[in-house]
Design an enzyme around this catalytic site. Structure first.
Site, PDB file in Angstrom:
ATOM      1  N   CYS A  69     -36.533   6.459 -27.980  1.00 51.02           N
ATOM      2  CA  CYS A  69     -35.308   5.846 -29.006  1.00 51.02           C
ATOM      3  C   CYS A  69     -35.806   6.680 -30.367  1.00 51.02           C
ATOM      4  O   CYS A  69     -34.803   6.856 -31.187  1.00 51.02           O
ATOM      5  CB  CYS A  69     -35.373   4.359 -29.343  1.00 51.02           C
ATOM      6  SG  CYS A  69     -34.687   3.667 -27.607  1.00 51.02           S
ATOM      7  N   ASP A  94      -3.570 -17.217 -23.594  1.00 50.62           N
ATOM      8  CA  ASP A  94      -4.281 -17.241 -22.246  1.00 50.62           C
ATOM      9  C   ASP A  94      -3.940 -18.496 -21.712  1.00 50.62           C
ATOM     10  O   ASP A  94      -3.389 -19.522 -22.470  1.00 50.62           O
ATOM     11  CB  ASP A  94      -5.762 -17.322 -22.462  1.00 50.62           C
ATOM     12  CG  ASP A  94      -6.601 -17.387 -21.467  1.00 50.62           C
ATOM     13  OD1 ASP A  94      -6.335 -16.893 -20.366  1.00 50.62           O
ATOM     14  OD2 ASP A  94      -7.770 -18.116 -21.503  1.00 50.62           O
ATOM     15  N   CYS A 141     -12.703  -6.839 -65.739  1.00 47.59           N
ATOM     16  CA  CYS A 141     -14.068  -7.027 -65.709  1.00 47.59           C
ATOM     17  C   CYS A 141     -14.412  -7.352 -64.196  1.00 47.59           C
ATOM     18  O   CYS A 141     -15.524  -6.757 -63.969  1.00 47.59           O
ATOM     19  CB  CYS A 141     -14.238  -8.643 -66.308  1.00 47.59           C
ATOM     20  SG  CYS A 141     -13.892  -8.710 -67.768  1.00 47.59           S
ATOM     21  N   CYS A 148     -38.054   1.977 -27.097  1.00 45.27           N
ATOM     22  CA  CYS A 148     -39.105   2.782 -26.812  1.00 45.27           C
ATOM     23  C   CYS A 148     -39.199   3.910 -27.583  1.00 45.27           C
ATOM     24  O   CYS A 148     -38.534   4.115 -28.484  1.00 45.27           O
ATOM     25  CB  CYS A 148     -39.263   3.077 -25.369  1.00 45.27           C
ATOM     26  SG  CYS A 148     -37.262   4.152 -25.006  1.00 45.27           S
ATOM     27  N   ASP A 197     -12.636 -14.355 -22.962  1.00 45.73           N
ATOM     28  CA  ASP A 197     -11.577 -13.439 -23.389  1.00 45.73           C
ATOM     29  C   ASP A 197     -11.746 -12.842 -24.873  1.00 45.73           C
ATOM     30  O   ASP A 197     -10.869 -12.088 -25.399  1.00 45.73           O
ATOM     31  CB  ASP A 197     -10.116 -14.043 -23.303  1.00 45.73           C
ATOM     32  CG  ASP A 197      -9.913 -15.313 -23.922  1.00 45.73           C
ATOM     33  OD1 ASP A 197     -10.825 -15.682 -24.850  1.00 45.73           O
ATOM     34  OD2 ASP A 197      -9.026 -15.930 -23.844  1.00 45.73           O
ATOM     35  N   ASP A 221      -9.839 -18.878 -25.894  1.00 44.36           N
ATOM     36  CA  ASP A 221     -10.977 -19.753 -26.145  1.00 44.36           C
ATOM     37  C   ASP A 221     -12.187 -18.973 -26.810  1.00 44.36           C
ATOM     38  O   ASP A 221     -13.118 -19.781 -27.222  1.00 44.36           O
ATOM     39  CB  ASP A 221     -11.316 -20.508 -24.946  1.00 44.36           C
ATOM     40  CG  ASP A 221     -11.819 -19.638 -23.811  1.00 44.36           C
ATOM     41  OD1 ASP A 221     -12.357 -18.439 -24.004  1.00 44.36           O
ATOM     42  OD2 ASP A 221     -12.031 -19.968 -22.559  1.00 44.36           O
ATOM     43  N   CYS A 241     -11.155 -11.155 -67.226  1.00 48.38           N
ATOM     44  CA  CYS A 241      -9.924 -10.601 -66.764  1.00 48.38           C
ATOM     45  C   CYS A 241     -10.026  -9.762 -65.488  1.00 48.38           C
ATOM     46  O   CYS A 241     -11.329  -9.701 -65.041  1.00 48.38           O
ATOM     47  CB  CYS A 241      -8.992  -9.956 -67.749  1.00 48.38           C
ATOM     48  SG  CYS A 241      -9.892  -8.480 -68.279  1.00 48.38           S
TER      49      CYS A 241
END
Length: 794
Positions: free
Chosen positions: A18, A494, A85, A15, A693, A689, A82
């Site tokens: 902001c 977990d 570079c 808005c 978490d 998973d 090398c």
């Protein structure tokens, strides 16, 4: 002071408040005039360029909770020889206005650049690289890039062959000086030596002059400078000797044409062997690319049309026959079959598929014809995501490389200085007034020094190590995570879906069917893994589900629902206590009994009266106990972190050999538990998973997402474990430790070679051609050592 105008794309504005907030913040900075447009989501900033850098404005915007749009581009770079570079290009890019971060990888010959699109663009970045003497282009497909590298390898081989043919007669001349064998007298003729060496020096070796010129023009120096100066000194000194011989005809000239030609040939040989070895570092990626189908059978207007894979669109209907690869990710719309998903999950048993099931691109259709609707195509497929992760990992840098990068930046100027000092010491003190010994020693110093080995030491090991890990279903997101993982001393697991299979079933139910119907109806609105087991159990009993009037999930406690004006509570003791529902001793004994067996027990209360108990159990993975044993054998502390009750958690932990259990933890508290371990000085890896978490994965020093098929959240973690195999967790740590050990070996060799070789050459103990051979082989040895990781046992 010069005024500069900058435009930034801002993310997160919703808005006018902001945009006004950002504008005020920027305008508080001295000598800054800023305007923020909410419609275009852009900030236009006028400022005095000597006072600020772009990052200063980005920091101010981010401090308010907004962000600035960043894009990423990968460029192929040609002309690097090398580490000097790659360091030079990286430094220039990072000093370019609009670049957030740039990394240049000598092994892959690529640059990965993150930049602000409103401040610069790809064309400007390419031009910046070209201005310092290198060629750059937007990265092509991996297959096109592979073909280009094959052509480059062929070109290097042809140059090497021509150089070797011209240098071989000169090598015989060199052998005459150190052994009594005889050779045709024509080869000793100065004119013949000149004719043979000149094409090698100025046609075959022209690349070294071009590279040296481009670097010196831009105020830097690389390996090309060392080779060009060293071989030119030998060549032009020989020209000088010939001129003196032609003028005075007093003695046969002391020529070094063979030295310059053989040096160039040996260096070309080293570069060719290095390129061949480097091509083998990408074998894992090539194998992944080969898994992709080349074309698809698309059904249009009831006709089968074979289309290239890049022509398939989301929503297209595809026919896949037995024995064919699934071309793209999709959903089965017709037919039944079994699919071999071992390339992704490691599971050799085919998975049965029928209408409504998802299939993954590049897996193999075994025994039935099916029709699928394409849901993900091109770069959005599961395999494409995996390939992208592997590519990014192989192009990334590990922090351990920083020291080598710093040294490489000063390496060539230091070597040239040492060569000059060597020449002066020899001509003044060792053999006063004798030019030849001084020149030979200086040339040896120039050509034995090898910045290439320093530049290749880390990236080649990262490429091979991450590739080997990918072959085993372990995806490292970058070199920094390979390095960080080898420090891990604590792994937090977990429980559900990590230690257990994540597919719970109802083991016991105490209550009547009316209560079970209400229970299953309430759980039908839940997304918890246990809910599916309860719903399936009720349906198997032939019960119909009722609609929920209201539903609320209470994390760590249970659920609350209203069905036909009845309040339904399903959960643990905490939930019942919150609603002042008393639990009898007999009921509590039943709960304890189920929990002692490792089952999750829940009470069902209807209108504040407990009407039943249901127990749900999740089976432990077959490989969990062995995986945890391997981790403990590696002196890694293993911790179980779960929201389940302590008694159930302890039972599961006892089955698999875990001593440290943290139970009854709410999802939002898991990250805090990780922090507590870190506060004790632990280097923590969290395995979960990657979905419920995610905060804990982010908080941990290393986050490992473990899952199966396309469901595994690749973006959620630093390391992704495909297939749900818990044994891959210790294998990931082993891969990390082996890779870092290999990098340290490479760095030790690269540093040790130069530290020992340069003084030996300066003392005149090495002929230039031997020094050149040693230099050529040093970088090859580093790459070959990295290739040993292809055979590491995980």
């Amino acid at each position: 002071m010069a005024n500069t105008t900058l435009t930034l794309d801002i993310i997160g504005m919703t808005c006018a408040a902001c945009s006004n907030r950002i504008e005020k913040k920027l305008n508080r900075m001295n000598h800054v005039q800023a305007k923020v447009n909410l419609t275009t989501e852009k900030a236009t900033i006028d400022y005095e360029s000597d006072d600020y850098h772009l990052e200063d404005f980005v920091e101010q915007i981010q401090s308010l909770g907004y962000d600035v749009a960043v894009e990423q581009v990968e460029l192929n770079i040609n002309g690097m020889t090398c580490a000097a570079c790659s360091n030079r290009i990286e430094k220039v890019l990072n000093q370019t206005q609009g670049v957030q971060q740039a990394t240049v990888n000598l092994t892959t010959e690529q640059a990965l650049i993150k930049y602000y699109p409103s401040a610069t663009n790809t064309e400007a970045l390419i031009k910046r690289i070209q201005n310092i003497g290198y060629d750059a282009e937007t990265k092509t497909s991996s297959k096109a890039q592979s073909n280009r590298k094959k052509q480059e390898l062929k070109h290097k081989r042809n140059k090497l062959i021509i150089s070797a043919i011209l240098s071989l007669p000169l090598l015989l001349v060199m052998v005459v000086h150190i052994s009594p064998i005889s050779i045709p007298s024509i080869l000793v003729n100065p004119w013949v030596q000149l004719i043979l060496s000149t094409p090698v020096q100025f046609i075959i070796g022209w690349q070294f002059y071009v590279g040296a010129y481009k670097n010196l023009r831009n105020g830097s120096a690389n390996m090309d400078v060392l080779v060009a100066v060293g071989t030119s000194a030998a060549y032009f000194y020989s020209i000088y000797e010939m001129m003196m011989w032609l003028t005075h005809q007093t003695h046969h000239p002391h020529l070094y044409f063979e030295t310059s030609a053989i040096l160039i040939t040996l260096i070309l040989l080293g570069k060719y062997l290095e390129a061949r070895a480097k091509s083998q570092t990408t074998n894992a990626l090539s194998e992944l690319l080969n898994l992709q189908a080349k074309e698809a059978r698309v059904i249009k207007e009831n006709k089968e049309i074979m289309l290239p894979l890049d022509k398939v669109k989301v929503g297209d209907t595809l026919l896949i026959k037995p024995g064919e690869k699934i071309p793209v990710d999709g959903k089965v719309t017709k037919g039944d079959t079994s699919i071999d998903e071992s390339m992704l999950t490691g599971e050799s048993i085919p998975v049965e598929k029928s209408s409504g099931d998802s299939v993954i691109g590049s897996t193999m259709n075994k025994n039935g014809s099916i029709m699928i609707e394409a849901t993900q195509v091109g770069g959005d497929t599961a395999l494409s995501h995996i390939i992208k992760v592997v590519e990014d990992a192989q192009s990334s840098k590990a922090p351990i490389q920083r020291l080598a990068d710093i040294i490489s930046g000063y390496f060539v100027p230091i070597v040239v200085s040492i060569a000059v000092i060597t020449f002066i010491i020899w001509i003044i003190f060792v053999h006063p007034g004798q030019f030849e010994p001084a020149l030979v020693s200086a040339i040896s110093v120039l050509v034995i020094a090898c910045p290439c080995a320093l530049g290749l030491a880390t990236p080649t090991s990262i490429m091979v190590g991450t590739g080997r890990a990918a072959e085993n279903g372990i995806l490292f997101k970058g070199g920094q995570f390979v390095e960080r993982a080898h420090y891990v001393d604590t792994i937090v697991l977990d429980k559900t879906g990590t230690i257990t299979n994540g597919q719970p079933v109802v083991t016991d139910y105490v209550g009547d069917n009316d209560t079970l119907q209400l229970l299953a109806s309430a759980e039908n609105a839940s997304e918890h893994p246990l809910a599916d087991a309860i719903v399936t159990y009720a349906k198997d009993k032939g019960l119909n589900l009722l609609d929920n009037d209201t539903f609320k999930s209470i994390p760590g406690h249970g659920i609350k629902a209203t069905i036909h004006q009845q309040q339904i509570l399903v959960g643990n003791r905490k939930l019942m206590n919150d609603y002042n529902i008393s639990i009898s001793n007999k009921l509590n004994d039943q709960l304890n009994h189920y929990e002692h067996l490792g089952q999750t027990a829940m009470m069902i209360a209807v209108d504040n009266q407990i009407n039943g108990i249901i127990a749900v159990a999740d089976t432990v993975k077959n490989d969990a106990k062995q995986a945890i044993k391997e981790l403990r054998n590696m002196n890694i502390d293993v911790v179980m972190l779960t929201g389940d009750n302590n008694r159930t958690a302890q039972t599961i932990a006892k089955q698999v050999g875990i001593e440290h259990v943290i139970a009854e933890v709410l999802p939002e508290e898991k990250a805090h538990q990780i922090s507590l371990l870190q506060d004790k000085g632990k280097q923590v890896a969290m395995v979960g998973d990657g979905i419920n978490d995610a905060p804990a994965l982010v908080k941990a020093d290393i986050g490992m997402a473990i899952g199966t098929g396309a469901e595994v959240a690749i973006e959620a973690a630093d390391i992704t474990i495909l297939g749900g195999d818990l044994l891959l967790v210790p294998k990931a740590i082993k891969a990390s430790k082996a890779t870092i050990k290999n990098i340290r070996q490479n760095l030790f060799w690269a540093f040790g070679y130069n530290v020992a070789g340069i003084p030996i050459a300066a003392c005149g103990l090495l002929a230039p051609w031997i020094a050149g051979a040693a230099m050529a082989l040093s970088s090859v040895s580093v790459v070959m050592n990295a290739l040993r990781l292809k055979k590491m046992k995980l």
